[in-house]
Design an enzyme around this catalytic site. Structure first.
Site, PDB file in Angstrom:
ATOM      1  N   LYS A 231       0.829  -1.218   0.000  1.00 54.91           N
ATOM      2  CA  LYS A 231       0.000   0.000   0.000  1.00 54.91           C
ATOM      3  C   LYS A 231       0.861   1.266   0.000  1.00 54.91           C
ATOM      4  O   LYS A 231       0.651   2.166  -0.812  1.00 54.91           O
ATOM      5  CB  LYS A 231      -0.917   0.022   1.233  1.00 54.91           C
ATOM      6  CG  LYS A 231      -1.935  -1.075   1.293  1.00 54.91           C
ATOM      7  CD  LYS A 231      -2.842  -0.923   2.509  1.00 54.91           C
ATOM      8  CE  LYS A 231      -2.086  -0.925   3.822  1.00 54.91           C
ATOM      9  NZ  LYS A 231      -1.319  -2.168   4.057  1.00 54.91           N
TER      10      LYS A 231
ATOM     11  N   GLU B  83       2.005   7.210  11.127  1.00 52.87           N
ATOM     12  CA  GLU B  83       3.152   6.843  10.305  1.00 52.87           C
ATOM     13  C   GLU B  83       4.377   6.529  11.162  1.00 52.87           C
ATOM     14  O   GLU B  83       4.563   7.102  12.236  1.00 52.87           O
ATOM     15  CB  GLU B  83       3.512   8.006   9.364  1.00 52.87           C
ATOM     16  CG  GLU B  83       2.596   8.145   8.183  1.00 52.87           C
ATOM     17  CD  GLU B  83       2.884   7.117   7.116  1.00 52.87           C
ATOM     18  OE1 GLU B  83       3.806   7.304   6.316  1.00 52.87           O
ATOM     19  OE2 GLU B  83       2.178   6.094   7.101  1.00 52.87           O
ATOM     20  N   ARG B  84       5.225   5.667  10.643  1.00 51.81           N
ATOM     21  CA  ARG B  84       6.540   5.474  11.252  1.00 51.81           C
ATOM     22  C   ARG B  84       7.411   6.672  10.874  1.00 51.81           C
ATOM     23  O   ARG B  84       7.305   7.185   9.759  1.00 51.81           O
ATOM     24  CB  ARG B  84       7.192   4.187  10.742  1.00 51.81           C
ATOM     25  CG  ARG B  84       6.368   2.935  11.016  1.00 51.81           C
ATOM     26  CD  ARG B  84       6.925   1.748  10.239  1.00 51.81           C
ATOM     27  NE  ARG B  84       6.103   0.552  10.430  1.00 51.81           N
ATOM     28  CZ  ARG B  84       5.026   0.255   9.701  1.00 51.81           C
ATOM     29  NH1 ARG B  84       4.643   1.084   8.744  1.00 51.81           N
ATOM     30  NH2 ARG B  84       4.331  -0.837   9.924  1.00 51.81           N
TER      31      ARG B  84
END
Length: 477
Positions: free
Chosen positions: A173, A199-200
């Site tokens: 994705k 998010e990382r």
């Protein structure tokens, strides 16, 4: 003659400046903070501040009594204690907007997190705003090309619509949405806005460097609510991004490309907030307000007469189960649904888009044209027939099929390989140079494969190429 009556209004001293409303902390339970106010209670969604330097941001979630509110912290609550002073800001959470945001990376509060100093803008908007009234919305029949063959052919995106990338963990994705950014942002005339929910930090940093290298950072705004932040911040970062997008659409009249990664993290943050508030969970443990909260976010993504907001959203699917409530509620808001398949990913067919489960409301002869619609239908039919024949092939072998079925399998397998594509964002991993393919080239390639022009070519010649004529070069090699 009696003197005229005195003008009491003129003699009344001006009212004093509004005094800030103050309260005191009653209890702190992780991210949940209860505050008692002696005067009036702040309304729900009002922003409060506390801490030694007013650095801790709280948002009112509800009233517990005549003088008590329950809030959720949008920042770490380290240092908070009972009886500490809480200040009512008098307004909901706000974010700066305007041209000064272009090329910058922000958090949910509108603070720059890219190390380039403060933002040079005084304009601010509340992060939570009502959606555009239906009477002011517009629709379009224009498609939004991505340069990715599988998507442009079988699930075209709508200009001013919402497209979703559905898939479990590790099926591509984020890679797909990063490739879309590479292909679309470079030739997109409007403003691009990337919103990272949960998010990382590695992904945020890599994306920032890629956009800088591509030379498109100066017309892009990036807003992140990272994975290690409080659930309240992750829950509100999508709303903050939409306020920025609405400013560009309504005030500056510029088209906006809004990319969101990941909508499931928004749902997950809402589930955490709901649990912290003590609400009874609903189906599969999700919050009882899931549909309402998702609609509040999604319904703000729309187009007006002045400009459009086009959105592409990644949606994580827990355990690859498309019947999960988070996925089913998201499907309802989208004009194009691109479903990624773990099975195709394991076969090395990238992008791993499932051609039979992916769909778009734009795939209609009146929108994309008769030729595109006819070819897309023929490709999908070939894939469907091949899928039906797979069990027979596994049990009896390809030789037991009729000649017609063998021709169908041959076409479907060549179409599968042709609709793979090397990405610019994965060049360093695959060794294949990235390719962006125009829609006309994709349609022409599928037509020629369906006409058996490449029936004598080995399947590998069509694998990971751009336009179909590249198969001749592959064969020559």
């Amino acid at each position: 003659m009696s003197p005229p009556p005195l003008n009491m209004t003129a003699l009344t001293p001006p009212p004093p400046l509004m005094q800030l409303n103050h309260g005191r902390i009653v209890a702190v339970r992780g991210s949940v903070v209860d505050v008692r106010f002696a005067a009036q209670l702040p309304p729900p969604r009002q922003a409060l501040r506390s801490g030694d330097k007013n650095e801790i941001v709280l948002e009112v979630q509800g009233h517990l009594g005549a003088d008590l509110v329950r809030t959720i912290a949008l920042t770490p609550t380290r240092g908070l204690a009972r009886d500490m002073l809480v200040t009512d800001t008098g307004h909901p959470l706000e974010i700066p907007v305007g041209e000064a945001l272009l090329g910058r990376m922000l958090n949910v509060f509108g603070q720059a997190i890219d190390g380039k100093g403060e933002l040079a803008t005084q304009q601010r908007l509340p992060i939570q705003r009502p959606p555009l009234p239906l009477s002011q919305r517009t629709t379009s029949t224009a498609t939004f090309t991505t340069g990715i063959k599988m998507i442009d052919l079988l699930a075209p995106l709508e200009q001013g619509g919402k497209g979703g990338l559905f898939g479990g963990a590790g099926v591509g994705k984020t890679v797909l949405i990063t490739e879309m950014i590479h292909n679309m942002v470079g030739r997109y005339s409007g403003v691009s806005l990337f919103c990272g929910i949960g998010e990382r930090c590695r992904e945020a940093e890599e994306l920032y460097r890629e956009m800088q290298a591509a030379g498109v950072l100066d017309k892009t705004v990036m807003i992140f609510g990272q994975m290690n932040e409080a659930p309240g911040a992750r829950f509100r970062v999508g709303h903050a991004a939409l306020s920025v997008a609405e400013h560009f659409r309504d005030t500056q009249r510029r088209d906006v490309l809004l990319l969101i990664d990941n909508i499931f993290r928004f749902v997950q943050a809402g589930m955490e907030v709901s649990g912290l508030m003590g609400r009874i969970p609903s189906r599969v443990g999700y919050q009882p307000t899931l549909a309402t909260e998702l609609a509040e976010l999604e319904e703000r993504i729309c187009s007006s007469a002045s400009a459009s907001i086009t959105s592409v959203q990644a949606v994580y699917v827990p355990a690859d189960d498309l019947t999960d409530p988070s996925a089913t509620h998201t499907f309802a808001h989208l004009s194009a649904s691109i479903v990624l398949s773990r099975k195709r990913a394991s076969q090395g067919l990238y992008p791993a888009v499932d051609p039979l489960r992916s769909d778009s409301k734009m795939l209609s002869p009146t929108v994309v044209g008769q030729r595109h619609y006819r070819v897309a239908l023929a490709v999908r039919r070939a894939f469907a027939e091949y899928e039906d024949l797979k069990d027979i092939i596994a049990m009896l072998g390809l030789e037991e099929l009729s000649q017609k079925d063998r021709d169908t399998v041959s076409q479907a397998r060549r179409l599968e390989r042709f609709l793979t594509q090397p990405f610019f964002t994965t060049e360093q991993f695959t060794g294949h140079a990235g390719k962006m393919v125009e829609l006309e080239q994709t349609i022409e390639g599928c037509e020629r494969i369906l006409a058996d022009e490449f029936a004598h070519y080995p399947e590998r010649a069509l694998y990971m190429i751009g336009a179909v004529d590249e198969a001749k070069k592959q064969e020559a090699c």
